[in-house]
Design an enzyme around this catalytic site. Structure first.
Site, PDB file in Angstrom:
ATOM      1  N   ASN A 120       0.824  -1.204   0.000  1.00 64.23           N
ATOM      2  CA  ASN A 120       0.000   0.000   0.000  1.00 64.23           C
ATOM      3  C   ASN A 120       0.869   1.270   0.000  1.00 64.23           C
ATOM      4  OD1 ASN A 120      -2.366   1.628   0.220  1.00 64.23           O
ATOM      5  ND2 ASN A 120      -3.359  -0.003   1.385  1.00 64.23           N
ATOM      6  N   HIS A 167      23.163   0.792  13.441  1.00 60.88           N
ATOM      7  CA  HIS A 167      24.479   1.360  13.747  1.00 60.88           C
ATOM      8  C   HIS A 167      24.940   0.837  15.108  1.00 60.88           C
ATOM      9  CE1 HIS A 167      23.991   4.186  10.429  1.00 60.88           C
ATOM     10  NE2 HIS A 167      22.745   4.357  10.844  1.00 60.88           N
ATOM     11  N   LYS A 226      -2.567 -13.325  19.982  1.00 60.04           N
ATOM     12  CA  LYS A 226      -3.374 -14.534  19.892  1.00 60.04           C
ATOM     13  C   LYS A 226      -2.882 -15.398  18.732  1.00 60.04           C
ATOM     14  CE  LYS A 226      -7.085 -12.424  17.158  1.00 60.04           C
ATOM     15  NZ  LYS A 226      -8.541 -12.179  17.085  1.00 60.04           N
TER      16      LYS A 226
END
Length: 199
Positions: A99, A129, A195
């Site tokens: 998207n 880093h 879940k």
């Protein structure tokens, strides 16, 4: 023993900077091959203008294919704008949907398997880093793998070295710093399992 160490050092000095980058070795600005990274980044910046001025998904796919150096399957859809700083180490499978306004920092390698859904404003970050302030400008990378049929929700951030399991769901806004098993939903900062999903 000294010969072995010398051989290792010699191998390090002669190996390609892109191989060392993908292997997660620290890459410093004074590396004699650093210019090769800059060349790819500059090319990607130039091609990104074309990518983000595309007027349809076919042009988007073609432009991103040019950036990553591999043809993206026609079943995959990418919406503009799309951001990448490198591009060369991204691989995208079939029937993937990406998207608007996603950002892929892929110097460590990003692999997106088939059927993956990626929501808007998702960040995939393979670059980091060192904590040591004296070496903070060094670049250290770890790959990201998003397995088949995973769904990454809007605004989520996936950090270096993370694998997202098959069929897994990352809730909107989550920050994922550890591997996600198959068939679970994770959410929060840092992301935790919420879940299981019935497979």
């Amino acid at each position: 023993m000294e010969n072995t160490i010398g051989e290792i050092v010699m191998e390090h000095k002669t190996s390609d900077i892109f191989q060392r980058l993908r292997a997660g070795e620290p890459i410093r600005l004074n590396d004699p091959e650093y210019f090769k990274i800059n060349e790819v980044v500059c090319r990607t910046m130039e091609l990104s203008q074309q990518l983000n001025s595309a007027i349809d998904t076919v042009q988007m796919r073609q432009s991103l294919s040019e950036i990553i150096g591999t043809a993206i399957d026609k079943s995959t859809t990418i919406f503009a704008p799309f951001y990448t700083n490198f591009g060369r180490f991204t691989r995208i499978g079939k029937n993937v949907f990406i998207n608007h306004a996603c950002s892929f920092l892929d110097m460590g390698g990003i692999t997106i398997e088939d059927e993956v859904l990626i929501g808007p404003r998702v960040n995939l970050v393979t670059e980091n880093h060192p904590l040591d302030p004296a070496d903070r400008r060094a670049l250290v990378t770890k790959p990201i793998l998003i397995k088949r049929n995973a769904w990454i929700g809007s605004g989520a951030t996936i950090l270096p070295g993370v694998t997202i399991g098959e069929n897994a769901v990352v809730a909107a806004g989550a920050v994922v710093s550890k591997d996600v098993p198959d068939n679970v939903v994770v959410g929060g900062i840092p992301a935790k399992i919420i879940k299981s999903i019935q497979a």
